[in-house]
Design a protein around this motif. Structure first.
Motif, PDB file in Angstrom:
ATOM      1  N   GLY A   1       6.415  23.462 -19.275  1.00 38.61           N
ATOM      2  CA  GLY A   1       7.257  24.029 -18.231  1.00 38.61           C
ATOM      3  C   GLY A   1       7.333  25.544 -18.238  1.00 38.61           C
ATOM      4  O   GLY A   1       7.803  26.133 -17.265  1.00 38.61           O
ATOM      5  N   LEU A   2       6.902  26.212 -19.312  1.00 36.38           N
ATOM      6  CA  LEU A   2       6.912  27.675 -19.325  1.00 36.38           C
ATOM      7  C   LEU A   2       5.897  28.208 -18.318  1.00 36.38           C
ATOM      8  O   LEU A   2       4.867  27.589 -18.061  1.00 36.38           O
ATOM      9  CB  LEU A   2       6.590  28.206 -20.729  1.00 36.38           C
ATOM     10  CG  LEU A   2       7.668  28.041 -21.791  1.00 36.38           C
ATOM     11  CD1 LEU A   2       7.168  28.549 -23.132  1.00 36.38           C
ATOM     12  CD2 LEU A   2       8.935  28.764 -21.394  1.00 36.38           C
TER      13      LEU A   2
ATOM     14  N   PRO B   1       5.221  32.184 -22.728  1.00 35.78           N
ATOM     15  CA  PRO B   1       5.033  32.205 -24.174  1.00 35.78           C
ATOM     16  C   PRO B   1       4.812  33.594 -24.768  1.00 35.78           C
ATOM     17  O   PRO B   1       5.029  33.785 -25.950  1.00 35.78           O
ATOM     18  CB  PRO B   1       3.816  31.316 -24.400  1.00 35.78           C
ATOM     19  CG  PRO B   1       3.167  31.181 -23.094  1.00 35.78           C
ATOM     20  CD  PRO B   1       4.179  31.435 -22.055  1.00 35.78           C
ATOM     21  N   GLY B   2       4.412  34.567 -24.015  1.00 35.43           N
ATOM     22  CA  GLY B   2       4.128  35.896 -24.549  1.00 35.43           C
ATOM     23  C   GLY B   2       5.355  36.788 -24.611  1.00 35.43           C
ATOM     24  O   GLY B   2       6.491  36.334 -24.560  1.00 35.43           O
ATOM     25  N   GLU B   3       5.089  38.088 -24.695  1.00 35.06           N
ATOM     26  CA  GLU B   3       6.176  39.055 -24.751  1.00 35.06           C
ATOM     27  C   GLU B   3       6.811  39.279 -23.381  1.00 35.06           C
ATOM     28  O   GLU B   3       7.979  39.598 -23.292  1.00 35.06           O
ATOM     29  CB  GLU B   3       5.651  40.403 -25.260  1.00 35.06           C
ATOM     30  CG  GLU B   3       5.144  40.383 -26.675  1.00 35.06           C
ATOM     31  CD  GLU B   3       4.526  41.718 -27.068  1.00 35.06           C
ATOM     32  OE1 GLU B   3       4.636  42.694 -26.294  1.00 35.06           O
ATOM     33  OE2 GLU B   3       3.940  41.781 -28.153  1.00 35.06           O
TER      34      GLU B   3
ATOM     35  N   ALA C   1      12.795  27.729 -25.338  1.00 35.72           N
ATOM     36  CA  ALA C   1      11.946  28.177 -26.443  1.00 35.72           C
ATOM     37  C   ALA C   1      10.562  27.551 -26.342  1.00 35.72           C
ATOM     38  O   ALA C   1      10.364  26.539 -25.665  1.00 35.72           O
ATOM     39  CB  ALA C   1      12.593  27.802 -27.771  1.00 35.72           C
ATOM     40  N   MET C   2       9.599  28.178 -27.025  1.00 40.98           N
ATOM     41  CA  MET C   2       8.256  27.617 -27.092  1.00 40.98           C
ATOM     42  C   MET C   2       8.289  26.298 -27.851  1.00 40.98           C
ATOM     43  O   MET C   2       9.239  26.013 -28.583  1.00 40.98           O
ATOM     44  CB  MET C   2       7.302  28.590 -27.783  1.00 40.98           C
ATOM     45  CG  MET C   2       6.985  29.808 -26.961  1.00 40.98           C
ATOM     46  SD  MET C   2       5.638  30.773 -27.655  1.00 40.98           S
ATOM     47  CE  MET C   2       6.438  31.567 -29.023  1.00 40.98           C
TER      48      MET C   2
ATOM     49  N   THR D   1       4.544  26.468 -32.596  1.00 41.77           N
ATOM     50  CA  THR D   1       3.423  27.070 -31.870  1.00 41.77           C
ATOM     51  C   THR D   1       3.620  28.569 -31.736  1.00 41.77           C
ATOM     52  O   THR D   1       4.717  29.091 -31.906  1.00 41.77           O
ATOM     53  CB  THR D   1       3.291  26.471 -30.455  1.00 41.77           C
ATOM     54  OG1 THR D   1       4.488  26.739 -29.729  1.00 41.77           O
ATOM     55  CG2 THR D   1       3.026  24.990 -30.500  1.00 41.77           C
ATOM     56  N   THR D   2       2.537  29.239 -31.418  1.00 41.09           N
ATOM     57  CA  THR D   2       2.576  30.661 -31.098  1.00 41.09           C
ATOM     58  C   THR D   2       2.054  30.824 -29.682  1.00 41.09           C
ATOM     59  O   THR D   2       1.572  29.857 -29.073  1.00 41.09           O
ATOM     60  CB  THR D   2       1.704  31.480 -32.065  1.00 41.09           C
ATOM     61  OG1 THR D   2       0.333  31.098 -31.885  1.00 41.09           O
ATOM     62  CG2 THR D   2       2.118  31.263 -33.512  1.00 41.09           C
ATOM     63  N   ASP D   3       2.101  32.056 -29.173  1.00 40.94           N
ATOM     64  CA  ASP D   3       1.583  32.280 -27.828  1.00 40.94           C
ATOM     65  C   ASP D   3       0.080  32.013 -27.754  1.00 40.94           C
ATOM     66  O   ASP D   3      -0.432  31.614 -26.721  1.00 40.94           O
ATOM     67  CB  ASP D   3       1.918  33.693 -27.342  1.00 40.94           C
ATOM     68  CG  ASP D   3       1.478  34.775 -28.301  1.00 40.94           C
ATOM     69  OD1 ASP D   3       1.055  34.459 -29.416  1.00 40.94           O
ATOM     70  OD2 ASP D   3       1.563  35.954 -27.910  1.00 40.94           O
ATOM     71  N   GLU D   4      -0.632  32.175 -28.867  1.00 39.15           N
ATOM     72  CA  GLU D   4      -2.073  31.883 -28.871  1.00 39.15           C
ATOM     73  C   GLU D   4      -2.345  30.412 -28.619  1.00 39.15           C
ATOM     74  O   GLU D   4      -3.328  30.058 -27.968  1.00 39.15           O
ATOM     75  CB  GLU D   4      -2.691  32.314 -30.195  1.00 39.15           C
ATOM     76  CG  GLU D   4      -2.835  33.817 -30.331  1.00 39.15           C
ATOM     77  CD  GLU D   4      -3.594  34.209 -31.585  1.00 39.15           C
ATOM     78  OE1 GLU D   4      -4.325  33.359 -32.147  1.00 39.15           O
ATOM     79  OE2 GLU D   4      -3.452  35.363 -31.990  1.00 39.15           O
ATOM     80  N   ASN D   5      -1.485  29.515 -29.141  1.00 38.80           N
ATOM     81  CA  ASN D   5      -1.656  28.086 -28.873  1.00 38.80           C
ATOM     82  C   ASN D   5      -1.556  27.792 -27.382  1.00 38.80           C
ATOM     83  O   ASN D   5      -2.283  26.954 -26.847  1.00 38.80           O
ATOM     84  CB  ASN D   5      -0.601  27.270 -29.629  1.00 38.80           C
ATOM     85  CG  ASN D   5      -0.715  27.389 -31.122  1.00 38.80           C
ATOM     86  OD1 ASN D   5       0.204  27.836 -31.786  1.00 38.80           O
ATOM     87  ND2 ASN D   5      -1.853  26.984 -31.683  1.00 38.80           N
TER      88      ASN D   5
END
Length: 176
Positions: A50-51, A84-86, A151-152, A156-160
């Motif tokens: 959903g992000l 997910p990023g900045e 939240a993500m 996970t990170t933004d790379e995922n």
């Protein structure tokens, strides 16, 4: 051919078409499907949880030759996360009075956040309604998606997200 027969020859074309079957389109009632790669209305896509995919980089606005796109980026916080990023696209507008449907904005998008749908009905009787804001451009929430901000996906990170490893279920583990 004698000069006085010229107008009669022109009427011959008109006379011959009078008996052909009319080529009528029943557009409002019967909508013909478009070609698969038709450039219609834009859509801002979402990740499977959903992000939003838009990171507010404004590359689409820079690539637009008609200056039809306006983007205002903002920073995500831990309390309010829209992508997910900045950053995320806080304000996103497309002016369909200016858009020429060239698709250069699609090519410029680094996250595939912006795509074009096959929707071609963009007529309106009010000029202000042809400036589409983010609420009209965002893809609808699918089942299993949560409306941002949230939240993500845990762990996970933004790379995922950018690699497509977040599918709504647990992310794929990298093999080493």
């Amino acid at each position: 051919m004698p000069e006085f027969l010229g107008p009669i020859a022109g009427f011959g074309v008109t006379f011959s078409t009078m008996f052909k079957k009319p080529n009528t389109e029943f557009y409002p009632d019967v909508k013909e499907p478009t070609a698969p790669r038709y450039h219609g209305r834009h859509q801002l896509n979402r990740h499977p949880d959903g992000l939003e995919k838009c990171i507010g980089c404004e590359l689409c606005a820079w690539a637009c030759p008609a200056d039809a796109i306006y983007v205002e980026g903002a920073d995500n916080t831990e309390d309010e996360r829209f992508s997910p990023g900045e950053r995320y696209g806080q304000v996103y507008q497309i002016n369909y009075l200016r858009c020429i449907g060239c698709g250069l904005c699609i090519e410029a998008c680094p996250t595939r956040a912006l795509t074009m749908t096959n929707d071609y009905e963009l007529a309106d009787d009010n000029r202000a309604d042809l400036i589409y804001e983010k609420d009209k451009l965002l893809a609808p929430l699918e089942p299993g998606m949560e409306a941002p901000p949230h939240a993500m996906y845990p762990g996970t990170t933004d790379e995922n997200y950018y690699r497509g490893e977040v599918t709504g279920a647990a992310p794929k583990e990298e093999s080493q």
